[in-house]
Design a protein around this motif. Structure first.
Motif, PDB file in Angstrom:
ATOM      1  N   PRO A 110     -11.615  25.345   2.047  1.00 48.29           N
ATOM      2  CA  PRO A 110     -11.611  23.993   2.591  1.00 48.29           C
ATOM      3  C   PRO A 110     -10.599  23.097   1.881  1.00 48.29           C
ATOM      4  CG  PRO A 110     -13.424  24.243   1.078  1.00 48.29           C
ATOM      5  CD  PRO A 110     -12.767  25.605   1.170  1.00 48.29           C
ATOM      6  N   ALA A 111     -10.388  21.921   2.392  1.00 47.03           N
ATOM      7  CA  ALA A 111      -9.474  20.973   1.762  1.00 47.03           C
ATOM      8  C   ALA A 111     -10.120  20.325   0.544  1.00 47.03           C
ATOM      9  CB  ALA A 111      -9.050  19.895   2.764  1.00 47.03           C
ATOM     10  N   THR A 112     -11.419  20.082   0.644  1.00 47.50           N
ATOM     11  CA  THR A 112     -12.175  19.457  -0.441  1.00 47.50           C
ATOM     12  C   THR A 112     -13.526  20.133  -0.551  1.00 47.50           C
ATOM     13  OG1 THR A 112     -11.104  17.335   0.045  1.00 47.50           O
ATOM     14  CG2 THR A 112     -13.048  17.274  -1.355  1.00 47.50           C
ATOM     15  N   LEU A 113     -13.996  20.276  -1.782  1.00 47.56           N
ATOM     16  CA  LEU A 113     -15.274  20.945  -2.002  1.00 47.56           C
ATOM     17  C   LEU A 113     -15.955  20.341  -3.211  1.00 47.56           C
ATOM     18  CD1 LEU A 113     -16.970  23.322  -0.879  1.00 47.56           C
ATOM     19  CD2 LEU A 113     -15.786  24.800  -2.505  1.00 47.56           C
ATOM     20  N   VAL A 114     -17.217  20.001  -3.058  1.00 48.46           N
ATOM     21  CA  VAL A 114     -18.030  19.520  -4.175  1.00 48.46           C
ATOM     22  C   VAL A 114     -19.179  20.509  -4.353  1.00 48.46           C
ATOM     23  CG1 VAL A 114     -19.421  17.638  -5.106  1.00 48.46           C
ATOM     24  CG2 VAL A 114     -17.468  17.126  -3.632  1.00 48.46           C
ATOM     25  N   GLN A 115     -19.246  21.097  -5.559  1.00 50.19           N
ATOM     26  CA  GLN A 115     -20.227  22.141  -5.804  1.00 50.19           C
ATOM     27  C   GLN A 115     -20.989  21.872  -7.100  1.00 50.19           C
ATOM     28  OE1 GLN A 115     -20.451  23.822  -2.831  1.00 50.19           O
ATOM     29  NE2 GLN A 115     -20.312  25.840  -3.826  1.00 50.19           N
ATOM     30  N   PRO A 116     -22.267  22.243  -7.156  1.00 52.06           N
ATOM     31  CA  PRO A 116     -23.005  22.096  -8.419  1.00 52.06           C
ATOM     32  C   PRO A 116     -22.642  23.198  -9.397  1.00 52.06           C
ATOM     33  CG  PRO A 116     -24.423  23.005  -6.726  1.00 52.06           C
ATOM     34  CD  PRO A 116     -23.139  22.672  -6.052  1.00 52.06           C
ATOM     35  N   VAL A 117     -22.801  22.913 -10.673  1.00 54.17           N
ATOM     36  CA  VAL A 117     -22.590  23.927 -11.713  1.00 54.17           C
ATOM     37  C   VAL A 117     -23.494  25.117 -11.443  1.00 54.17           C
ATOM     38  CG1 VAL A 117     -22.941  24.413 -14.160  1.00 54.17           C
ATOM     39  CG2 VAL A 117     -21.862  22.279 -13.476  1.00 54.17           C
ATOM     40  N   GLY A 118     -22.958  26.316 -11.609  1.00 52.74           N
ATOM     41  CA  GLY A 118     -23.738  27.527 -11.425  1.00 52.74           C
ATOM     42  C   GLY A 118     -23.731  28.075 -10.018  1.00 52.74           C
TER      43      GLY A 118
ATOM     44  N   PRO B 274     -21.899  29.539  -6.444  1.00 50.94           N
ATOM     45  CA  PRO B 274     -20.753  30.413  -6.192  1.00 50.94           C
ATOM     46  C   PRO B 274     -19.615  29.660  -5.520  1.00 50.94           C
ATOM     47  CG  PRO B 274     -22.441  30.765  -4.549  1.00 50.94           C
ATOM     48  CD  PRO B 274     -23.011  29.790  -5.535  1.00 50.94           C
ATOM     49  N   LEU B 275     -18.453  30.312  -5.504  1.00 55.40           N
ATOM     50  CA  LEU B 275     -17.264  29.696  -4.929  1.00 55.40           C
ATOM     51  C   LEU B 275     -16.500  30.717  -4.106  1.00 55.40           C
ATOM     52  CD1 LEU B 275     -15.126  27.292  -4.903  1.00 55.40           C
ATOM     53  CD2 LEU B 275     -14.016  28.547  -6.766  1.00 55.40           C
TER      54      LEU B 275
ATOM     55  N   SER C  61     -12.613  33.536  -5.869  1.00 57.31           N
ATOM     56  CA  SER C  61     -14.073  33.503  -5.910  1.00 57.31           C
ATOM     57  C   SER C  61     -14.589  33.271  -7.315  1.00 57.31           C
ATOM     58  CB  SER C  61     -14.655  34.825  -5.394  1.00 57.31           C
ATOM     59  OG  SER C  61     -14.213  35.123  -4.101  1.00 57.31           O
ATOM     60  N   SER C  62     -15.856  32.841  -7.351  1.00 63.51           N
ATOM     61  CA  SER C  62     -16.582  32.759  -8.611  1.00 63.51           C
ATOM     62  C   SER C  62     -18.057  32.989  -8.318  1.00 63.51           C
ATOM     63  CB  SER C  62     -16.391  31.401  -9.281  1.00 63.51           C
ATOM     64  OG  SER C  62     -17.207  31.296 -10.434  1.00 63.51           O
ATOM     65  N   LYS C  63     -18.753  33.637  -9.227  1.00 61.29           N
ATOM     66  CA  LYS C  63     -20.186  33.841  -9.042  1.00 61.29           C
ATOM     67  C   LYS C  63     -20.972  32.629  -9.538  1.00 61.29           C
ATOM     68  CE  LYS C  63     -20.061  38.875  -9.360  1.00 61.29           C
ATOM     69  NZ  LYS C  63     -20.536  40.091 -10.092  1.00 61.29           N
ATOM     70  N   LYS C  64     -20.451  31.984 -10.608  1.00 64.99           N
ATOM     71  CA  LYS C  64     -21.126  30.819 -11.171  1.00 64.99           C
ATOM     72  C   LYS C  64     -20.075  29.830 -11.659  1.00 64.99           C
ATOM     73  CE  LYS C  64     -25.524  32.837 -12.719  1.00 64.99           C
ATOM     74  NZ  LYS C  64     -26.451  33.010 -13.886  1.00 64.99           N
ATOM     75  N   LEU C  65     -20.001  28.691 -10.998  1.00 67.61           N
ATOM     76  CA  LEU C  65     -19.006  27.693 -11.365  1.00 67.61           C
ATOM     77  C   LEU C  65     -19.369  26.967 -12.658  1.00 67.61           C
ATOM     78  CD1 LEU C  65     -18.198  26.130  -7.890  1.00 67.61           C
ATOM     79  CD2 LEU C  65     -16.578  27.302  -9.400  1.00 67.61           C
TER      80      LEU C  65
ATOM     81  N   PRO D 285      -1.414  23.532   1.101  1.00 66.95           N
ATOM     82  CA  PRO D 285      -1.823  22.133   0.938  1.00 66.95           C
ATOM     83  C   PRO D 285      -2.832  21.902  -0.183  1.00 66.95           C
ATOM     84  CG  PRO D 285      -2.885  23.101   2.828  1.00 66.95           C
ATOM     85  CD  PRO D 285      -1.908  24.111   2.330  1.00 66.95           C
ATOM     86  N   GLY D 286      -3.470  22.971  -0.672  1.00 68.20           N
ATOM     87  CA  GLY D 286      -4.380  22.842  -1.801  1.00 68.20           C
ATOM     88  C   GLY D 286      -5.824  22.593  -1.409  1.00 68.20           C
ATOM     89  N   THR D 287      -6.719  22.907  -2.344  1.00 71.16           N
ATOM     90  CA  THR D 287      -8.153  22.609  -2.221  1.00 71.16           C
ATOM     91  C   THR D 287      -8.574  21.837  -3.454  1.00 71.16           C
ATOM     92  OG1 THR D 287      -8.700  24.579  -0.926  1.00 71.16           O
ATOM     93  CG2 THR D 287     -10.480  23.565  -2.190  1.00 71.16           C
ATOM     94  N   ARG D 288      -9.161  20.676  -3.225  1.00 69.42           N
ATOM     95  CA  ARG D 288      -9.682  19.865  -4.325  1.00 69.42           C
ATOM     96  C   ARG D 288     -11.115  20.287  -4.588  1.00 69.42           C
ATOM     97  NH1 ARG D 288      -6.992  17.000  -7.723  1.00 69.42           N
ATOM     98  NH2 ARG D 288      -5.797  16.095  -6.014  1.00 69.42           N
ATOM     99  N   LEU D 289     -11.397  20.822  -5.783  1.00 77.45           N
ATOM    100  CA  LEU D 289     -12.731  21.279  -6.154  1.00 77.45           C
ATOM    101  C   LEU D 289     -13.296  20.382  -7.245  1.00 77.45           C
ATOM    102  CD1 LEU D 289     -15.079  23.357  -6.165  1.00 77.45           C
ATOM    103  CD2 LEU D 289     -13.791  24.630  -7.895  1.00 77.45           C
ATOM    104  N   LEU D 290     -14.479  19.876  -6.987  1.00 77.78           N
ATOM    105  CA  LEU D 290     -15.183  19.069  -7.979  1.00 77.78           C
ATOM    106  C   LEU D 290     -16.511  19.745  -8.273  1.00 77.78           C
ATOM    107  CD1 LEU D 290     -15.384  16.537  -9.733  1.00 77.78           C
ATOM    108  CD2 LEU D 290     -16.367  15.334  -7.755  1.00 77.78           C
ATOM    109  N   VAL D 291     -16.704  20.126  -9.523  1.00 75.71           N
ATOM    110  CA  VAL D 291     -17.942  20.768  -9.946  1.00 75.71           C
ATOM    111  C   VAL D 291     -18.779  19.738 -10.698  1.00 75.71           C
ATOM    112  CG1 VAL D 291     -18.981  22.676 -11.206  1.00 75.71           C
ATOM    113  CG2 VAL D 291     -16.760  22.982 -10.113  1.00 75.71           C
ATOM    114  N   LEU D 292     -19.997  19.501 -10.224  1.00 81.94           N
ATOM    115  CA  LEU D 292     -20.850  18.472 -10.832  1.00 81.94           C
ATOM    116  C   LEU D 292     -22.048  19.077 -11.551  1.00 81.94           C
ATOM    117  CD1 LEU D 292     -20.840  15.911  -7.887  1.00 81.94           C
ATOM    118  CD2 LEU D 292     -19.405  15.888  -9.948  1.00 81.94           C
TER     119      LEU D 292
END
Lengths: 112, 114
Positions: A8-16, A18-19, A77-81, A105-112
């Motif tokens: 995706p262009a932007t993604l907000v994911q919690p810690v732990g 997958p990606l 990919s990641s199993k746990k961010l 164009p890139g993907t902006r990833l924010l891990v919270l």
């Protein structure tokens, strides 16, 4: 003409969590494919590159992995961010035996 | 260890002025030196590139100067325009037959005042 897509262009994911980030290239065959990460205010860090299907080289040991299931497809990919995985992820392609790399164009990833 | 060092981190220039960004490298095996332009939230776009057998390359208002003995290269933006406001990255790579790996500088944010 060749085009490169990322989603995706932007993604907000919690810690732990997958990606899975996807990169596809159209209009060329046998491209070299690259994953870079760009942290805020910093340069590009090469993560992985691939010269063909199933051929992945890792530049930085970390909790990320890459796969190339198709000639035109590159997946990060990641199993746990981790919090430190936040950043701007860029996919690039280069022609076989050619030096120039073209970025998506890139993907902006924010891990919270 | 960062293989390409870029300076300054940022610069502000008046419209019509000259922007100069400098890069230095250590690995003498590098044989390809591109510059990329990146706007906020976008992927970098190739701006201009040079090989070590050439001391200067010009494309429009953008010029690369290359000093092989000093292992330095620079980007000059002539007659800077507000639309040139972006982050610029230098890079260096060594072609290994199948492709290359870009070693990038940390980037320079250029702001052109109207």
């Amino acid at each position: 003409s060749q085009t490169i897509h990322q989603w995706p262009a932007t993604l907000v994911q919690p810690v732990g969590s997958p990606l899975s980030l996807e990169c596809t290239v159209e209009g060329t065959s046998n491209p070299n494919l690259y994953w870079y990460r760009q942290a805020a205010g910093r340069g590009l860090q090469l993560l992985f590159y691939s010269v063909g299907i199933g051929q992945i080289s890792s530049e930085v040991p970390q909790n990320l992995s890459a796969s190339r299931p198709q000639d035109w497809q590159f997946i990060l990919s990641s199993k746990k961010l981790l919090l430190s995985d936040s950043g701007f992820y860029l996919c690039a392609w280069g022609g076989l035996h050619q030096e120039t790399q073209y970025f998506g164009p890139g993907t902006r990833l924010l891990v919270l | 260890q960062q293989q390409v060092k870029q300076s300054p981190q940022s610069l502000i220039v008046q419209k019509g002025g000259i922007s100069i960004i400098n890069c230095a490298y250590e690995n003498t095996a590098f044989d390809y030196f591109p510059w990329y332009q990146q706007f906020p939230g976008k992927g970098p776009a190739l701006l201009i590139a040079i090989r070590p057998d050439v001391s200067e390359k010009k494309e429009g208002r953008f010029t690369i100067s290359f000093n092989k003995s000093a292992k330095q290269f620079s980007l000059h933006i002539m007659d800077s325009q507000p639309g040139d406001s972006a982050t610029y990255f230098c890079a260096a790579s060594r072609f290994w037959g199948f492709g290359n790996v870009l070693h990038c500088g940390s980037g320079t944010q250029v702001i052109v005042l109207p």
